[in-house]
Design an enzyme around this catalytic site. Structure first.
Site, PDB file in Angstrom:
ATOM      1  NE  ARG A 237      -4.292   4.509   6.567  1.00  0.00           N
ATOM      2  CZ  ARG A 237      -4.514   3.202   6.660  1.00  0.00           C
ATOM      3  NH1 ARG A 237      -4.135   2.384   5.689  1.00  0.00           N
ATOM      4  NH2 ARG A 237      -5.139   2.709   7.719  1.00  0.00           N
ATOM      5  CD  GLU A 266      -7.955   5.068   0.181  1.00  0.00           C
ATOM      6  OE1 GLU A 266      -6.744   5.289   0.270  1.00  0.00           O
ATOM      7  OE2 GLU A 266      -8.523   4.112   0.701  1.00  0.00           O
ATOM      8  CG  HIS A 284      -7.617   1.002   1.495  1.00  0.00           C
ATOM      9  ND1 HIS A 284      -7.498   2.243   2.070  1.00  0.00           N
ATOM     10  CD2 HIS A 284      -6.947   0.164   2.311  1.00  0.00           C
ATOM     11  CE1 HIS A 284      -6.783   2.145   3.183  1.00  0.00           C
ATOM     12  NE2 HIS A 284      -6.442   0.890   3.348  1.00  0.00           N
TER      13      HIS A 284
HETATM   14  C1  GLV Z   1      -5.909  -0.810   6.353  1.00  0.00           C
HETATM   15  O1  GLV Z   1      -5.492   0.015   5.597  1.00  0.00           O
HETATM   16  C2  GLV Z   1      -5.616  -0.830   7.742  1.00  0.00           C
HETATM   17  O2  GLV Z   1      -4.931   0.084   8.235  1.00  0.00           O
HETATM   18  O3  GLV Z   1      -6.054  -1.772   8.408  1.00  0.00           O
END
Ligand code: GLV
Ligand code: GLV
Length: 319
Positions: A237, A266, A284
């Protein structure tokens, strides 16, 4: 029959499964659902299937005290106020396991691409800058025998370590809140506290969840303690890294490079980040394989079906 609200179109497998038994409504536009629409959907729903881009806070929860389950289409669940959901008695589920391989492969791809300067070489070549072979052109580094540091040894962190050790002959050091002897044996890994891990590693890869305690885990002080040749990879993250400090560290050559799949603000990028040659940025997409996303869809649906039929879901998020 119950009402299941899905905040955005996801792969078919889970939707089909839900439609067999329940009334399913999917937010019709292919965009992050506006808050008003989210609250409207929650009011209508018995079950909510949401994404990591949906902020499920007290206000959203208050829209429907009878909501029976929140199924997050992600392994991370920092988008949900878990305490508030627990207080409201609403179980929260996630989709671990099925995206581990995809995220681990993406992480390895970023690490290798950084060491081999693949993105820089690609843009150099595309720009027409390649005028002929040169002895000193775009020198990268080998991975064999170098140290790969894993911060956070969950499913993903340990899968990445497997790939980097078995595939590339890297030495593994790791940190987690608990030691894992089986893992240590499997990849000959050494446990290190974060400060030592940062000092020793040639590549540092972040695999912790976003918590108060992991926010800005890596910042200016940590960059200064790393090797000048160090490479940093983050597929967890964004806010785990102080992105402004990262931009400064890359500019000043405090560390050599970074690859990010997630961003502190983000989808916005911190000023200066995209201008740096020694970074690789992906939007991502670490879990973005057909295999993982179909499997996530199925599990998100199965979690809902379990709760609605009075059973314990397979992937209940614990506080
Ligand atoms: C993606 O970032 C997830 O947490 O599935
Ligand atoms: C997620 O699957 C993790 O445990 O790293």
């Amino acid at each position: 029959m119950a009402n299941v609200f899905v905040t955005r179109k996801i792969p078919e497998s889970g939707l089909k499964l839900l439609q067999k038994k329940h009334t399913v409504r999917v937010y019709s536009k292919d965009q992050v659902i506006p808050r008003r629409e989210l609250i409207k959907g929650v009011k209508w729903a018995d079950a909510l299937l949401c994404l990591l881009t949906d902020k499920i806070d007290k206000k959203v929860l208050a829209a429907n005290p009878y909501l029976k389950v929140i199924s997050n289409y992600a392994v991370g669940y920092d988008n949900i106020d878990i305490d508030a959901a627990a207080e409201a008695g609403i179980p929260v589920t996630n989709t671990p396991g099925v995206l581990t391989q995809s995220v681990a492969e993406h992480t390895a791809a970023l690490a290798v691409a950084l060491a081999k300067r693949v993105a820089e070489a690609d843009s150099f070549t595309r720009k027409g800058s390649y005028k002929g072979w040169e002895p000193m052109l775009l020198l990268g580094t080998e991975l064999r025998g170098k140290t790969f540091g894993v911060v956070g040894l969950g499913r993903i962190g340990s899968a990445v370590a497997d790939i980097m050790h078995k595939g590339f002959g890297m030495d593994i050091v790791y940190f987690d809140i608990k030691k894992d002897k089986t893992f240590e044996k499997r990849v000959k890994a050494t446990f290190e506290a974060v400060p030592q891990l940062l000092k020793k590693s040639d590549i540092v890869s972040i695999h912790v969840p976003l918590l108060d305690s992991t926010h800005h885990l890596i910042g200016a002080r940590q960059f200064r303690s790393m090797k000048k040749s160090a490479l940093l990879v983050n597929t967890s993250r964004g806010p785990v890294i102080d992105e402004k400090a990262l931009v400064a560290a890359l500019k000043n050559k405090t560390i050599r490079g970074a690859a990010l799949d997630v961003f502190e603000f983000e989808p916005k990028l911190t000023k200066g980040l995209a201008k740096l040659p020694n970074v690789i940025l992906t939007p991502h997409t670490a879990s973005a394989t057909e295999e993982a996303r179909e499997a996530m869809s199925l599990i998100a649906a199965e979690n809902i079906l379990a709760v609605l039929s009075g059973k314990k879901p397979k992937y209940l998020v614990k506080k």
